[in-house]
Design a protein around this motif. Structure first.
Motif, mmCIF file in Angstrom:
data_model
loop_
_atom_site.group_PDB
_atom_site.id
_atom_site.type_symbol
_atom_site.label_atom_id
_atom_site.label_comp_id
_atom_site.label_asym_id
_atom_site.label_seq_id
_atom_site.Cartn_x
_atom_site.Cartn_y
_atom_site.Cartn_z
ATOM 1 N N GLU A 44 -1.903 21.526 67.458
ATOM 2 C CA GLU A 44 -0.888 20.883 68.287
ATOM 3 C C GLU A 44 0.435 21.609 68.114
ATOM 4 O O GLU A 44 0.778 22.056 67.025
ATOM 5 C CB GLU A 44 -0.774 19.396 67.953
ATOM 6 C CG GLU A 44 -2.047 18.659 68.366
ATOM 7 C CD GLU A 44 -1.878 17.174 68.525
ATOM 8 O OE1 GLU A 44 -0.758 16.716 68.808
ATOM 9 O OE2 GLU A 44 -2.887 16.475 68.371
ATOM 10 N N PRO A 47 7.060 19.407 69.613
ATOM 11 C CA PRO A 47 7.807 19.034 70.829
ATOM 12 C C PRO A 47 8.863 20.090 71.141
ATOM 13 O O PRO A 47 9.507 20.630 70.244
ATOM 14 C CB PRO A 47 8.465 17.701 70.452
ATOM 15 C CG PRO A 47 7.629 17.167 69.337
ATOM 16 C CD PRO A 47 7.105 18.367 68.591
ATOM 17 N N ASP A 158 1.098 19.685 79.216
ATOM 18 C CA ASP A 158 1.252 18.340 79.760
ATOM 19 C C ASP A 158 1.753 18.418 81.201
ATOM 20 O O ASP A 158 1.970 19.500 81.742
ATOM 21 C CB ASP A 158 2.141 17.465 78.871
ATOM 22 C CG ASP A 158 3.584 17.936 78.797
ATOM 23 O OD1 ASP A 158 4.056 18.680 79.690
ATOM 24 O OD2 ASP A 158 4.279 17.544 77.824
ATOM 25 N N HIS A 162 4.905 21.520 79.552
ATOM 26 C CA HIS A 162 5.126 21.880 78.154
ATOM 27 C C HIS A 162 3.791 22.135 77.453
ATOM 28 O O HIS A 162 2.860 21.351 77.615
ATOM 29 C CB HIS A 162 5.879 20.773 77.416
ATOM 30 C CG HIS A 162 7.233 20.513 77.970
ATOM 31 N ND1 HIS A 162 7.577 19.330 78.570
ATOM 32 C CD2 HIS A 162 8.336 21.310 78.045
ATOM 33 C CE1 HIS A 162 8.830 19.383 78.978
ATOM 34 N NE2 HIS A 162 9.310 20.578 78.677
ATOM 35 N N ARG A 164 1.169 21.767 74.743
ATOM 36 C CA ARG A 164 0.940 20.693 73.770
ATOM 37 C C ARG A 164 0.014 21.101 72.642
ATOM 38 O O ARG A 164 0.132 20.624 71.524
ATOM 39 C CB ARG A 164 0.370 19.469 74.481
ATOM 40 C CG ARG A 164 1.326 18.822 75.480
ATOM 41 C CD ARG A 164 2.524 18.199 74.769
ATOM 42 N NE ARG A 164 2.127 17.365 73.651
ATOM 43 C CZ ARG A 164 1.681 16.114 73.745
ATOM 44 N NH1 ARG A 164 1.602 15.524 74.929
ATOM 45 N NH2 ARG A 164 1.330 15.442 72.668
ATOM 46 N N ALA A 165 -0.956 21.983 72.939
ATOM 47 C CA ALA A 165 -1.906 22.410 71.910
ATOM 48 C C ALA A 165 -2.525 23.736 72.329
ATOM 49 O O ALA A 165 -2.537 24.083 73.510
ATOM 50 C CB ALA A 165 -2.989 21.351 71.707
ATOM 51 N N LEU A 185 -3.606 14.715 75.512
ATOM 52 C CA LEU A 185 -2.575 15.748 75.431
ATOM 53 C C LEU A 185 -1.842 15.942 76.755
ATOM 54 O O LEU A 185 -0.637 16.199 76.778
ATOM 55 C CB LEU A 185 -3.193 17.073 74.971
ATOM 56 C CG LEU A 185 -3.604 17.134 73.499
ATOM 57 C CD1 LEU A 185 -4.503 18.328 73.243
ATOM 58 C CD2 LEU A 185 -2.385 17.170 72.594
ATOM 59 N N CYS A 186 -2.556 15.807 77.858
ATOM 60 C CA CYS A 186 -1.926 15.978 79.179
ATOM 61 C C CYS A 186 -1.061 14.780 79.549
ATOM 62 O O CYS A 186 -0.110 14.911 80.308
ATOM 63 C CB CYS A 186 -2.989 16.205 80.245
ATOM 64 S SG CYS A 186 -3.793 17.818 80.108
ATOM 65 N N GLY A 187 -1.377 13.614 79.010
ATOM 66 C CA GLY A 187 -0.611 12.411 79.313
ATOM 67 C C GLY A 187 -1.170 11.692 80.524
ATOM 68 O O GLY A 187 -1.995 12.226 81.268
#
Length: 198
Positions: A44, A47, A158, A162, A164-165, A185-187
């Motif tokens: 991961e 942020p 995401d 951004h 995320r991993a 992870l994508c939201g």
């Protein structure tokens, strides 16, 4: 006296010393992906992490960037038909693409094959790949921009674009755990959340 150095040793060493956003701090254990790994190996990203800008191309040579997919979750995979771990991984990415499409998540396999779209199409036809687009990275520009020591490489973005991993090496993306991890992870797909009446 000559010293015999294997290709694996060279690539593992490159993975160890690579300085870059993706490659710089990854352990060599995954640089070559000699066997299928797991999404448990995903690293991961913190942020606010960013990656150098990149561009890839559709089969008809139209340029694409991550901005073209804003609002959607993205699983971007760098691969080639000559890469053994990539060959093993691609059918699982095809399964993942089918499983997450309803959630507005796209799987973008970007090939660095010298044979271009024809090579990728032939591979897809020979491996019953039905849910993945033909996308190209001529000359490995994305791999170079990210300073990646080898392929396959997968980065999950995401819906805001951004990272995320990431994972260097092949993995089985077809499992329920992998699908759930990608979705998390994508939201959430905000377009599917009903509006609250006030």
């Amino acid at each position: 006296m000559s010293l015999k150095v294997s290709r694996r040793r060279v690539l593992v060493t490159a993975a160890t010393v690579a300085a870059g956003t993706i490659g710089g701090n990854l352990a060599p254990r995954r640089a070559l992906a000699q066997e299928m790994g797991s999404v448990d190996d995903l690293e991961e990203m913190p942020p606010g992490a960013t990656l150098p800008a990149f561009q890839f191309f559709t089969a008809d040579n139209q340029p694409r960037t991550l901005a073209d997919y804003r609002g959607r979750g993205v699983v971007l995979n760098l691969w080639a038909t000559w890469c053994g771990p990539c060959v093993a991984e691609m059918p699982t990415l095809d399964t993942l693409a089918a499983a997450v499409s309803a959630d507005d998540i796209v799987v973008l396999p970007v090939s660095s094959d010298a044979g271009g779209a024809a090579s990728v199409r032939a591979f897809y036809d020979g491996h019953d790949i039905d849910h993945l687009p033909v996308l190209l990275d001529p000359g490995g520009a994305v791999t170079q921009a990210w300073q990646v020591p080898g392929i396959p490489v997968t980065v999950i973005f995401d819906r805001s674009g951004h990272p995320r991993a990431r994972l260097i090496g092949g993995a089985d993306w077809s499992t329920p755990a992998a699908v759930a991890k990608v979705k998390a992870l994508c939201g959430p797909n905000l377009s599917k959340i009903p509006a609250v009446k006030i």
